[in-house]
Design a protein around this motif. Sequence first.
Motif, PDB file in Angstrom:
ATOM      1  N   MET A   1      30.381  28.013  87.406  1.00 50.53           N
ATOM      2  CA  MET A   1      29.947  29.270  87.198  1.00 50.53           C
ATOM      3  C   MET A   1      30.965  30.183  86.808  1.00 50.53           C
ATOM      4  SD  MET A   1      28.344  31.928  90.934  1.00 50.53           S
ATOM      5  CE  MET A   1      27.109  30.346  90.480  1.00 50.53           C
ATOM      6  N   THR A   2      30.136  31.288  85.491  1.00 51.16           N
ATOM      7  CA  THR A   2      31.335  31.832  84.909  1.00 51.16           C
ATOM      8  C   THR A   2      31.070  33.204  85.807  1.00 51.16           C
ATOM      9  OG1 THR A   2      29.378  33.499  84.035  1.00 51.16           O
ATOM     10  CG2 THR A   2      30.837  31.152  83.082  1.00 51.16           C
TER      11      THR A   2
ATOM     12  N   GLN B   1      30.365  36.052  84.294  1.00 48.09           N
ATOM     13  CA  GLN B   1      29.357  36.979  84.204  1.00 48.09           C
ATOM     14  C   GLN B   1      28.994  36.760  85.189  1.00 48.09           C
ATOM     15  OE1 GLN B   1      26.984  36.815  82.822  1.00 48.09           O
ATOM     16  NE2 GLN B   1      26.376  38.685  81.850  1.00 48.09           N
ATOM     17  N   GLN B   2      28.436  35.018  86.262  1.00 48.36           N
ATOM     18  CA  GLN B   2      27.363  35.011  86.472  1.00 48.36           C
ATOM     19  C   GLN B   2      27.595  35.219  88.294  1.00 48.36           C
ATOM     20  OE1 GLN B   2      27.312  31.520  85.497  1.00 48.36           O
ATOM     21  NE2 GLN B   2      25.529  30.925  84.289  1.00 48.36           N
ATOM     22  N   TRP B   3      28.483  35.141  88.030  1.00 46.19           N
ATOM     23  CA  TRP B   3      28.614  36.014  89.507  1.00 46.19           C
ATOM     24  C   TRP B   3      28.701  37.572  89.992  1.00 46.19           C
ATOM     25  CZ3 TRP B   3      30.026  33.795  94.867  1.00 46.19           C
ATOM     26  CH2 TRP B   3      31.245  35.020  95.408  1.00 46.19           C
TER      27      TRP B   3
ATOM     28  N   GLN C   1      26.932  38.954  88.551  1.00 46.11           N
ATOM     29  CA  GLN C   1      25.465  40.350  87.419  1.00 46.11           C
ATOM     30  C   GLN C   1      24.818  39.937  89.089  1.00 46.11           C
ATOM     31  OE1 GLN C   1      24.471  38.204  83.850  1.00 46.11           O
ATOM     32  NE2 GLN C   1      22.296  40.052  84.469  1.00 46.11           N
TER      33      GLN C   1
ATOM     34  N   ASN D   1      26.615  32.054  94.493  1.00 45.60           N
ATOM     35  CA  ASN D   1      26.070  33.808  94.378  1.00 45.60           C
ATOM     36  C   ASN D   1      25.067  34.610  94.396  1.00 45.60           C
ATOM     37  OD1 ASN D   1      24.295  32.359  92.382  1.00 45.60           O
ATOM     38  ND2 ASN D   1      25.102  33.709  90.933  1.00 45.60           N
TER      39      ASN D   1
ATOM     40  N   ARG E   1      21.113  33.897  89.236  1.00 53.28           N
ATOM     41  CA  ARG E   1      22.160  32.978  87.530  1.00 53.28           C
ATOM     42  C   ARG E   1      22.995  31.972  88.125  1.00 53.28           C
ATOM     43  NH1 ARG E   1      18.413  35.703  85.685  1.00 53.28           N
ATOM     44  NH2 ARG E   1      19.447  37.099  84.061  1.00 53.28           N
TER      45      ARG E   1
END
Length: 280
Positions: free
Chosen positions: A116-117, A119-121, A123, A176, A109
């Motif tokens: 970078m959100t 959520q992206q981190w 996930q 990430n 992601r």
Amino acid sequence: MTDSNVPMPKCEDLKLLQGQKALVTGGSSGIGKACAIALAAAGADVAVNYAHHEEAGQEVVETIKAAGGNAFAIGADVSQEEQVLSMFKQTIDAFGTIDILVNNAGMQRDAKFEEMTLQQWNQVISVNLTGQFLCAREAVKEFKRRGVVEEVSCAAGKIICMSSVHQVIPWAGHVNYATSKGGINMMMKSIAQEVAPDRIRVNSICPGAIRTPINRKAWETPEAYDSLMNLIPYKRIGEPDDIGRVAAWLASDQADYINGASIFVDGGMSLYPGFSTGDG
Ligand code: NAD
């Protein structure tokens, strides 16, 4: 001296994994699919894990069966503990035990760092790192419960973690992902150190650029492919089977004294190709 009339056996003809039971996570596409097929060709029975697309998992199973192997497809999101526990239970119920885990499921992601959100981190860390932790833990429990069965393998069990050249090469725009792979390196070594006395081998394969859906942008146009070649001294992209063959060998007793190692399968990508001219 070699007799040129004697055909060399192909790796898969050696049936190095005869009688062994394997679970390959993310086995319905790309590298995982190639590992599942290579392990089956080497004689292992294979549980092919898929996250969501049952038909893709089933297709791999049919390919294995058509070649005379034995496999079944099993759904689970590796980042979810309950689903991992259930996947191991179902696989052990079906096969009696597990000898080989290929911890392969992974995702990207990508985002510029400051964009970078969480959520992206989360996930990417949950699937790539925590998913490998959960599966490795369940595999180790089963390996320790059963111990070594000499007719099957010198080892009580083998875990192969699919890492990446990015466990050592930093990757801007993919913080990430690179962090998850760096984490896999230390997780793999620490588990290997802890369970080696139980005759359990834990190693990583670190692929370079392999032609799979995860990095389609890097190879799908001639321009992208040419640019990718600047990073690969061997001047070709890797194919999923380049990894599958190494996984089958690494899981076999041919590799019995390899433990806690990272095997780079990258056409030289980790050789700092930017320095290849000797200039400067
Ligand atoms: P891919 O996208 O074809 O395969 C990834 C697989 O993981 C898919 O089958 C996907 O369904 C599965 N997956 C994703 N999230 C999951 C989840 N939560 N639970 C279960 N399965 C899940 O890409 P690939 O290139 O075959 O990637 C396989 C592994 O190889 C990944 O760990 C990736 O990081 C690693 N890798 C790939 C390359 C490359 O160049 N292709 C390079 C280095 C490392």
